[in-house]
Scaffold this motif. Structure first.
Motif, PDB file in Angstrom:
ATOM      1  N   UNK A  44       0.878  -1.123  -0.024  1.00 36.85           N
ATOM      2  CA  UNK A  44      -0.046  -0.080  -0.075  1.00 36.85           C
ATOM      3  C   UNK A  44       1.032   1.229   0.027  1.00 36.85           C
ATOM      4  N   UNK A  45       0.117   2.329   0.530  1.00 38.09           N
ATOM      5  CA  UNK A  45       0.747   3.630   0.428  1.00 38.09           C
ATOM      6  C   UNK A  45       1.597   4.355   1.599  1.00 38.09           C
ATOM      7  N   UNK A  46       2.342   5.314   1.128  1.00 38.87           N
ATOM      8  CA  UNK A  46       3.093   5.972   2.206  1.00 38.87           C
ATOM      9  C   UNK A  46       3.061   7.412   1.639  1.00 38.87           C
ATOM     10  N   UNK A  47       2.509   8.172   2.781  1.00 36.32           N
ATOM     11  CA  UNK A  47       2.438   9.675   2.163  1.00 36.32           C
ATOM     12  C   UNK A  47       2.981  10.457   3.464  1.00 36.32           C
ATOM     13  N   UNK A  48       3.496  11.467   3.283  1.00 37.03           N
ATOM     14  CA  UNK A  48       4.087  12.677   4.163  1.00 37.03           C
ATOM     15  C   UNK A  48       2.904  13.554   4.332  1.00 37.03           C
ATOM     16  N   UNK A  49       2.373  13.713   5.285  1.00 36.33           N
ATOM     17  CA  UNK A  49       1.363  14.618   5.753  1.00 36.33           C
ATOM     18  C   UNK A  49       1.911  16.118   6.160  1.00 36.33           C
ATOM     19  N   UNK A  50       1.726  17.040   5.407  1.00 31.46           N
ATOM     20  CA  UNK A  50       2.121  18.416   5.797  1.00 31.46           C
ATOM     21  C   UNK A  50       1.178  19.115   6.177  1.00 31.46           C
ATOM     22  N   UNK A  51       1.133  19.416   7.454  1.00 27.75           N
ATOM     23  CA  UNK A  51      -0.094  19.945   8.228  1.00 27.75           C
ATOM     24  C   UNK A  51       0.189  21.174   8.730  1.00 27.75           C
ATOM     25  N   UNK A  52      -0.559  22.307   8.584  1.00 22.93           N
ATOM     26  CA  UNK A  52      -0.387  23.573   8.884  1.00 22.93           C
ATOM     27  C   UNK A  52      -1.915  23.918   9.816  1.00 22.93           C
ATOM     28  N   UNK A  53      -1.641  24.505  10.766  1.00 24.34           N
ATOM     29  CA  UNK A  53      -2.813  24.850  11.714  1.00 24.34           C
ATOM     30  C   UNK A  53      -2.945  26.425  11.626  1.00 24.34           C
ATOM     31  N   UNK A  54      -4.037  26.727  11.214  1.00 24.48           N
ATOM     32  CA  UNK A  54      -4.615  28.243  11.031  1.00 24.48           C
ATOM     33  C   UNK A  54      -5.618  28.530  11.824  1.00 24.48           C
ATOM     34  N   UNK A  55      -5.849  29.880  12.125  1.00 32.32           N
ATOM     35  CA  UNK A  55      -7.074  30.266  13.162  1.00 32.32           C
ATOM     36  C   UNK A  55      -8.474  29.862  12.556  1.00 32.32           C
ATOM     37  N   UNK A  56      -8.125  29.928  11.224  1.00 33.57           N
ATOM     38  CA  UNK A  56      -9.454  29.493  10.437  1.00 33.57           C
ATOM     39  C   UNK A  56      -9.031  29.350   9.048  1.00 33.57           C
ATOM     40  N   UNK A  57      -9.931  28.345   8.081  1.00 33.21           N
ATOM     41  CA  UNK A  57      -9.608  28.238   6.934  1.00 33.21           C
ATOM     42  C   UNK A  57      -9.533  29.426   5.812  1.00 33.21           C
ATOM     43  N   UNK A  58      -8.642  29.641   4.900  1.00 36.46           N
ATOM     44  CA  UNK A  58      -8.484  30.839   4.113  1.00 36.46           C
ATOM     45  C   UNK A  58      -9.413  30.501   2.924  1.00 36.46           C
ATOM     46  N   UNK A  59      -9.967  31.692   2.741  1.00 33.96           N
ATOM     47  CA  UNK A  59     -11.109  31.595   1.363  1.00 33.96           C
ATOM     48  C   UNK A  59     -10.049  31.594   0.283  1.00 33.96           C
TER      49      UNK A  59
ATOM     50  N   UNK B 295      -3.484  33.666   4.612  1.00 32.14           N
ATOM     51  CA  UNK B 295      -3.419  33.940   6.206  1.00 32.14           C
ATOM     52  C   UNK B 295      -2.380  33.593   6.774  1.00 32.14           C
ATOM     53  N   UNK B 296      -2.069  33.671   8.004  1.00 30.73           N
ATOM     54  CA  UNK B 296      -0.943  33.590   8.832  1.00 30.73           C
ATOM     55  C   UNK B 296      -1.348  32.166   9.657  1.00 30.73           C
ATOM     56  N   UNK B 297      -0.374  31.408   9.914  1.00 35.49           N
ATOM     57  CA  UNK B 297      -0.752  30.090  10.536  1.00 35.49           C
ATOM     58  C   UNK B 297      -0.230  30.161  11.893  1.00 35.49           C
ATOM     59  N   UNK B 298      -0.494  28.990  12.697  1.00 39.35           N
ATOM     60  CA  UNK B 298       0.114  29.091  13.938  1.00 39.35           C
ATOM     61  C   UNK B 298       1.165  28.068  14.003  1.00 39.35           C
ATOM     62  N   UNK B 299       1.104  26.934  13.641  1.00 44.39           N
ATOM     63  CA  UNK B 299       2.038  25.708  13.779  1.00 44.39           C
ATOM     64  C   UNK B 299       2.125  24.976  12.221  1.00 44.39           C
ATOM     65  N   UNK B 300       3.319  24.401  12.051  1.00 47.55           N
ATOM     66  CA  UNK B 300       3.410  23.615  10.839  1.00 47.55           C
ATOM     67  C   UNK B 300       4.254  22.369  11.352  1.00 47.55           C
TER      68      UNK B 300
END
Length: 314
Positions: free
Chosen positions: A16-31, A36-41
């Motif tokens: 099966x599959x292998x993925x690297x998840x690139x996760x950005x945490x933001x105050x809200x989802x951008x339109x 927008x400026x995020x909090x964590x990556x």
């Protein structure tokens, strides 16, 4: 790819599959069009194949994964995460013509998210990878499959495993409704959640009785055992001879992202150890519940001492 640990004959194989998840945490989802400026990556190893391999290996079963990573630096992160869990990686192919699989995830404070998945090397898995898998099938007891690689390769792997007498488990995720009729008779176990069972069967799965109906329909198509995962409502398992319902273990859920992968890895480990059907379902349900109590995918997957201590208390 070169293994970090000496290879021993694997009892559990994952194709099966292998993925690297690139996760950005933001105050809200951008339109659309907005920055927008995020909090964590964070960069988190994932992919359903890799997650299930780690889940089985942490439960003490000799496990190997067959698949592809790309010719990029992400490949090293993905392989090192597997090797740290003692998953055998010597049958992973490094494909220099393409990047590794990536999931780009934006998560707002409420938990809502947007996800874009780029299959990368996962999308190029083909019959040559099935040939590498077939070389180790004679020593294996269980093969775990998912749907984040091309469907033709999934069916070819299931066919080769069936011919070798290896128990075949399919987690039909991501959800889709177009599985070929020829695939079902190759499956000893299929493990959809409510959404996946609904898409596969056309039956709206919202309670235990609907889950039983969907599971019976999957058995009618040729599957040996069909398990429908109902989250907090437990699991329902049907074969042509019996139906078993197992209630969920009550826990305070933090993150359910890898609960299904924990369940499948535990099911595979239980089959390798010769557990009864009821013991196997309980083992899987407990692993899924424990996974939900921790954040992240692979970091949340329980090891054998933790899982067995959890079961003793209950």
């Amino acid at each position: 790819m070169n293994p970090q640990h000496p290879s021993i004959n694997p009892e559990c194989l994952v194709f099966g599959s292998l993925n690297l998840d690139l996760v950005a945490t933001t105050p809200r989802l951008p339109q659309p069009g907005e920055t927008i400026t995020g909090d964590r990556f964070s960069m988190v190893p994932g992919g359903k194949g890799a997650n299930q391999a780690v889940a089985a290996a942490r439960l003490g079963v000799a496990t190997a994964i067959v698949g592809r990573v790309g010719g990029d630096n992400f490949a090293e992160i993905l392989v090192e995460s597997l090797q740290s869990a003692k998953v055998q990686t010597d049958r992973l192919l490094k494909d220099p013509a393409i990047g590794s699989g990536v999931a780009m995830i934006t998560v707002e404070q409420s938990g809502e998210n947007t996800i874009a998945v780029i299959p990368g090397a996962n999308g190029r898995v083909d019959e040559t990878d099935v040939d590498r898998l077939a070389e180790v099938l004679p020593t294996a007891k269980v093969l775990l499959l998912q749907l984040e690689i091309p469907l033709a390769a999934v069916e070819a792997a299931a066919r080769r495993a069936k011919q070798a007498g290896v128990t075949v488990i399919l987690d039909p995720a991501p959800a889709r409704s177009d599985l070929p009729d020829s695939l079902y008779p190759l499956l000893d176990w299929i493990t959809p959640n409510e959404t996946e069972a609904s898409q596969l069967t056309g039956i709206r799965v919202h309670d235990v009785e609907a889950a039983r109906q969907a599971a019976m329909e999957l058995c009618r198509r040729g599957v040996g055992r069909a398990i429908v995962k109902l989250g907090a409502k437990g699991v329902v398992c049907c074969s042509k001879d019996e139906t078993i319902a197992i209630p969920a273990f009550p826990v305070e859920a933090v993150d359910t992202v890898a609960a299904g992968d924990a369940f499948n890895g535990a099911i595979a480990a239980a089959i390798v150890r010769g557990f009864s059907l009821q013991e196997t379902l309980i083992y899987g349900a407990a692993a899924g519940a424990l996974s939900a109590t921790k954040a992240g995918a692979q970091p949340s997957l329980p090891d054998r001492p933790t899982l067995e201590a959890f079961l003793r208390k209950r």
